[in-house]
Design a protein around this motif. Structure first.
Motif, PDB file in Angstrom:
ATOM      1  N   ILE A   1      23.995  29.561  17.139  1.00  0.00           N
ATOM      2  CA  ILE A   1      24.715  30.238  18.223  1.00  0.00           C
ATOM      3  C   ILE A   1      25.224  31.581  17.728  1.00  0.00           C
ATOM      4  CG2 ILE A   1      26.793  30.138  19.659  1.00  0.00           C
ATOM      5  CD1 ILE A   1      26.257  27.166  20.052  1.00  0.00           C
ATOM      6  N   LEU A   2      24.884  32.633  18.481  1.00  0.00           N
ATOM      7  CA  LEU A   2      25.243  33.986  18.061  1.00  0.00           C
ATOM      8  C   LEU A   2      26.479  34.497  18.784  1.00  0.00           C
ATOM      9  CD1 LEU A   2      21.610  35.409  18.211  1.00  0.00           C
ATOM     10  CD2 LEU A   2      22.847  34.653  16.176  1.00  0.00           C
ATOM     11  N   SER A   3      26.636  34.121  20.038  1.00  0.00           N
ATOM     12  CA  SER A   3      27.817  34.616  20.746  1.00  0.00           C
ATOM     13  C   SER A   3      28.176  33.707  21.912  1.00  0.00           C
ATOM     14  CB  SER A   3      27.598  36.041  21.258  1.00  0.00           C
ATOM     15  OG  SER A   3      26.844  36.039  22.445  1.00  0.00           O
ATOM     16  N   VAL A   4      29.459  33.714  22.248  1.00  0.00           N
ATOM     17  CA  VAL A   4      29.967  32.973  23.405  1.00  0.00           C
ATOM     18  C   VAL A   4      30.855  33.938  24.186  1.00  0.00           C
ATOM     19  CG1 VAL A   4      31.362  31.024  24.185  1.00  0.00           C
ATOM     20  CG2 VAL A   4      30.009  30.813  22.091  1.00  0.00           C
ATOM     21  N   ARG A   5      30.605  34.056  25.475  1.00  0.00           N
ATOM     22  CA  ARG A   5      31.413  34.952  26.305  1.00  0.00           C
ATOM     23  C   ARG A   5      31.913  34.216  27.529  1.00  0.00           C
ATOM     24  NH1 ARG A   5      28.664  38.919  28.996  1.00  0.00           N
ATOM     25  NH2 ARG A   5      26.610  38.211  28.348  1.00  0.00           N
ATOM     26  N   GLY A   6      33.136  34.458  27.889  1.00  0.00           N
ATOM     27  CA  GLY A   6      33.676  33.848  29.105  1.00  0.00           C
ATOM     28  C   GLY A   6      34.074  34.920  30.088  1.00  0.00           C
ATOM     29  N   GLU A   7      33.863  34.665  31.333  1.00  0.00           N
ATOM     30  CA  GLU A   7      34.216  35.621  32.397  1.00  0.00           C
ATOM     31  C   GLU A   7      34.874  34.820  33.494  1.00  0.00           C
ATOM     32  OE1 GLU A   7      34.474  39.325  33.592  1.00  0.00           O
ATOM     33  OE2 GLU A   7      32.947  39.041  32.055  1.00  0.00           O
ATOM     34  N   PHE A   8      36.163  35.056  33.708  1.00  0.00           N
ATOM     35  CA  PHE A   8      36.868  34.277  34.723  1.00  0.00           C
ATOM     36  C   PHE A   8      37.778  35.165  35.547  1.00  0.00           C
ATOM     37  CE2 PHE A   8      40.833  31.991  35.895  1.00  0.00           C
ATOM     38  CZ  PHE A   8      40.291  31.262  36.933  1.00  0.00           C
ATOM     39  N   GLY A   9      37.902  34.815  36.790  1.00  0.00           N
ATOM     40  CA  GLY A   9      38.888  35.484  37.625  1.00  0.00           C
ATOM     41  C   GLY A   9      38.381  35.699  39.028  1.00  0.00           C
ATOM     42  N   TYR A  10      39.303  36.000  39.902  1.00  0.00           N
ATOM     43  CA  TYR A  10      38.962  36.342  41.279  1.00  0.00           C
ATOM     44  C   TYR A  10      40.153  37.100  41.837  1.00  0.00           C
ATOM     45  CZ  TYR A  10      41.374  31.842  41.631  1.00  0.00           C
ATOM     46  OH  TYR A  10      42.261  30.815  41.472  1.00  0.00           O
ATOM     47  N   TRP A  11      39.949  37.734  42.982  1.00  0.00           N
ATOM     48  CA  TRP A  11      41.023  38.539  43.536  1.00  0.00           C
ATOM     49  C   TRP A  11      42.083  37.639  44.138  1.00  0.00           C
ATOM     50  CZ3 TRP A  11      42.091  43.470  42.856  1.00  0.00           C
ATOM     51  CH2 TRP A  11      43.121  44.010  43.615  1.00  0.00           C
ATOM     52  N   VAL A  12      43.312  37.743  43.636  1.00  0.00           N
ATOM     53  CA  VAL A  12      44.413  37.009  44.237  1.00  0.00           C
ATOM     54  C   VAL A  12      45.183  37.977  45.125  1.00  0.00           C
ATOM     55  CG1 VAL A  12      46.534  35.728  43.812  1.00  0.00           C
ATOM     56  CG2 VAL A  12      44.564  35.375  42.336  1.00  0.00           C
ATOM     57  N   PHE A  13      45.271  37.678  46.407  1.00  0.00           N
ATOM     58  CA  PHE A  13      45.896  38.599  47.351  1.00  0.00           C
ATOM     59  C   PHE A  13      47.389  38.732  47.080  1.00  0.00           C
ATOM     60  CE2 PHE A  13      41.882  37.999  49.341  1.00  0.00           C
ATOM     61  CZ  PHE A  13      41.633  39.229  49.939  1.00  0.00           C
ATOM     62  N   GLU A  14      47.920  39.885  47.451  1.00  0.00           N
ATOM     63  CA  GLU A  14      49.298  40.220  47.103  1.00  0.00           C
ATOM     64  C   GLU A  14      50.307  39.536  48.008  1.00  0.00           C
ATOM     65  OE1 GLU A  14      46.724  42.079  47.810  1.00  0.00           O
ATOM     66  OE2 GLU A  14      46.706  43.994  46.785  1.00  0.00           O
TER      67      GLU A  14
ATOM     68  N   GLN B   1      47.252  39.731  53.527  1.00  0.00           N
ATOM     69  CA  GLN B   1      46.722  38.381  53.704  1.00  0.00           C
ATOM     70  C   GLN B   1      47.503  37.474  52.744  1.00  0.00           C
ATOM     71  OE1 GLN B   1      42.409  37.861  54.019  1.00  0.00           O
ATOM     72  NE2 GLN B   1      42.197  40.086  53.817  1.00  0.00           N
ATOM     73  N   ASP B   2      47.593  36.172  53.087  1.00  0.00           N
ATOM     74  CA  ASP B   2      48.366  35.247  52.242  1.00  0.00           C
ATOM     75  C   ASP B   2      47.834  35.231  50.818  1.00  0.00           C
ATOM     76  OD1 ASP B   2      49.924  34.555  54.337  1.00  0.00           O
ATOM     77  OD2 ASP B   2      48.893  32.655  54.763  1.00  0.00           O
ATOM     78  N   ALA B   3      48.763  35.152  49.845  1.00  0.00           N
ATOM     79  CA  ALA B   3      48.343  35.001  48.443  1.00  0.00           C
ATOM     80  C   ALA B   3      47.850  33.577  48.244  1.00  0.00           C
ATOM     81  CB  ALA B   3      49.515  35.285  47.514  1.00  0.00           C
ATOM     82  N   GLN B   4      46.806  33.388  47.453  1.00  0.00           N
ATOM     83  CA  GLN B   4      46.282  32.031  47.273  1.00  0.00           C
ATOM     84  C   GLN B   4      46.722  31.389  45.958  1.00  0.00           C
ATOM     85  OE1 GLN B   4      44.564  34.840  46.998  1.00  0.00           O
ATOM     86  NE2 GLN B   4      42.432  34.572  46.363  1.00  0.00           N
ATOM     87  N   ARG B   5      47.661  32.034  45.236  1.00  0.00           N
ATOM     88  CA  ARG B   5      48.307  31.390  44.084  1.00  0.00           C
ATOM     89  C   ARG B   5      49.801  31.690  44.177  1.00  0.00           C
ATOM     90  NH1 ARG B   5      44.679  29.862  39.992  1.00  0.00           N
ATOM     91  NH2 ARG B   5      46.408  29.409  38.626  1.00  0.00           N
ATOM     92  N   PRO B   6      50.658  30.819  43.583  1.00  0.00           N
ATOM     93  CA  PRO B   6      52.098  31.086  43.653  1.00  0.00           C
ATOM     94  C   PRO B   6      52.461  32.373  42.911  1.00  0.00           C
ATOM     95  CG  PRO B   6      51.607  28.947  42.604  1.00  0.00           C
ATOM     96  CD  PRO B   6      50.309  29.593  42.870  1.00  0.00           C
ATOM     97  N   SER B   7      53.473  33.105  43.439  1.00  0.00           N
ATOM     98  CA  SER B   7      53.758  34.444  42.933  1.00  0.00           C
ATOM     99  C   SER B   7      54.269  34.450  41.496  1.00  0.00           C
ATOM    100  CB  SER B   7      54.770  35.134  43.840  1.00  0.00           C
ATOM    101  OG  SER B   7      55.974  34.382  43.835  1.00  0.00           O
ATOM    102  N   TRP B   8      54.877  33.325  41.008  1.00  0.00           N
ATOM    103  CA  TRP B   8      55.410  33.339  39.629  1.00  0.00           C
ATOM    104  C   TRP B   8      54.294  33.514  38.617  1.00  0.00           C
ATOM    105  CZ3 TRP B   8      53.536  29.793  36.249  1.00  0.00           C
ATOM    106  CH2 TRP B   8      52.982  28.633  36.772  1.00  0.00           C
ATOM    107  N   ASN B   9      53.052  33.248  39.023  1.00  0.00           N
ATOM    108  CA  ASN B   9      51.917  33.442  38.121  1.00  0.00           C
ATOM    109  C   ASN B   9      51.885  34.854  37.524  1.00  0.00           C
ATOM    110  OD1 ASN B   9      49.379  31.305  38.196  1.00  0.00           O
ATOM    111  ND2 ASN B   9      50.781  31.048  39.923  1.00  0.00           N
ATOM    112  N   TYR B  10      52.484  35.835  38.241  1.00  0.00           N
ATOM    113  CA  TYR B  10      52.423  37.228  37.793  1.00  0.00           C
ATOM    114  C   TYR B  10      53.621  37.646  36.967  1.00  0.00           C
ATOM    115  CZ  TYR B  10      49.150  37.215  41.595  1.00  0.00           C
ATOM    116  OH  TYR B  10      48.127  36.896  42.407  1.00  0.00           O
TER     117      TYR B  10
END
Ligand SMILES: NC(=O)c1ccc[n+]([C@@H]2O[C@H](COP(=O)([O-])OP(=O)(O)OC[C@H]3O[C@@H](n4cnc5c(N)ncnc54)[C@H](O)[C@@H]3O)[C@@H](O)[C@H]2O)c1
Length: 324
Positions: free
Chosen positions: A163-176, A180-189
């Motif tokens: 194995i030469l490399s491992v890369r992770g890519e995660f995330g999505y737009w969380v609305f403010e 539009q309603d935010a889809q995660r609780p605000s304390w996350n920020y």
């Protein structure tokens, strides 16, 4: 069939993770399937007590699911010896104090991640748990996802070569939360409320998705590559690897995504949170191994802290081997 009842305190059950993943999709699902087989031939049966700050919300959840035991008094629940396990899915900032109290009360403890807000606190909880001799565990649901289990199958089967490399890519737009309603609780920020995000792998709530799944890990090896998501895993063997030619003057003719093969399921994949709950219950009742303990949870916090330090100071940070 005879039941081996295990009394579980569920704290934070009104929250997103506590309700959906742990109560409904794990513990109630285990009851719906008739409990879990124990070594003595009985069925391990979770008996649940819901704990939170808002009695009306707890009563409503309990009624919705035919449960009768709920309280806003955590200390009383911890003092009640019909309970053997304390589970915590509160906001992160509230966890350490509650887990300490549960250890003091002699409960086995299973908790959402992160174990605590910092490495020092995480290790302290690990030491307290070891001194008290209680069983302990931290949620690591991603390890049980179909996509990552297929990836592990490839690693175990020697698919990659070196194995030469491992890369992770995660995330999505969380609305403010305004337009539009935010889809995660605000304390996350808010770091001061136990939120924040680590970018050891690329991980962001401010990215618009141009991937097939919300998280993807690419592993490249001498013999082949794989891209694993939450459910799917795609591979490309070196014998089937095309040779793209760099020429931005011409329109692209290759369909790169079409050049990969899907790894088949070949088995049933249950909900990852439920699979880990089952393992923890067997650990408590039958002393089955459970490697995802507080020390493993502390390593996760250590990695997050090191990543934040690295980003803040613009330098590499070595990860030391930690022990309790
Ligand atoms: N395993 C995973 O993939 C995963 C994913 C998301 C979140 N989490 C973790 O799960 C935990 C809960 O996250 P969530 O998304 O469900 O958050 P949430 O805000 O939906 O739920 C938080 C819970 O904590 C309670 N709470 C809030 N403030 C409190 C306070 N001051 N005192 C006591 N209780 C309080 C809430 O009533 C609620 O029950 C966090 O520790 C988070 O890091 C894990």
């Amino acid at each position: 069939m005879e039941r081996t009842a295990v009394g579980i305190i569920l704290n934070g059950v009104t929250g997103r993770m506590g309700y959906r993943q742990h109560l409904v999709r794990s513990l109630l699902a285990i009851r719906e399937q008739g409990g879990l087989p124990a070594r003595d031939g009985s069925r391990i049966w979770p008996e649940l007590t819901l704990v939170g700050r808002n009695e009306a919300k707890l009563a409503e959840i309990a009624a919705r699911h035919g449960l009768t035991s709920y309280t806003t008094d955590l200390d009383a629940a911890l003092a009640d010896d019909s309970h053997q396990i304390y589970f915590d899915a509160q906001v992160t900032a509230q966890r350490e104090k509650a887990v300490r109290a549960a250890i003091d009360a002699g409960m086995h403890v299973y908790t959402e991640k992160p174990l605590a807000e910092g490495l020092t606190g995480s290790l302290e909880l690990g030491r307290l748990a070891a001194a008290k001799g209680i069983k302990n565990g931290v949620v690591q649901d991603k390890l049980f996802l179909p996509g990552l289990r297929k990836l592990k199958r490839l690693v175990d089967g020697g698919f990659f070569g070196r194995i030469l490399s491992v890369r992770g890519e995660f995330g999505y737009w969380v609305f403010e939360g305004d337009w539009q309603d935010a889809q995660r609780p605000s304390w996350n920020y808010r770091a001061e409320d136990g939120g924040g995000i680590t970018a050891q792998i690329n991980s962001s709530w401010t990215v618009r998705v141009y991937r097939d799944e919300l998280v993807e890990f690419q592993v490249d090896g001498t013999h082949g590559s794989a891209v694993a998501g939450l459910r799917e895993c795609r591979i490309q063997h070196r014998g089937a690897t095309p040779m793209p030619v760099w020429n931005p003057d011409l329109p692209l003719t290759e369909n790169f995504r079409g050049q990969w093969q899907s790894v088949p399921d070949n088995e049933d994949f249950d909900n990852g949170f439920k699979v880990q709950w089952e393992a923890f219950l067997r650990h408590v009742v039958d002393d089955e191994p459970f490697p995802w303990d507080f020390l493993a949870g502390a390593r996760g916090v250590q990695l997050a802290e090191a990543s934040l330090l690295s980003a803040r100071e613009g330098r590499r940070v070595e990860i030391e081997n930690i022990t309790l």
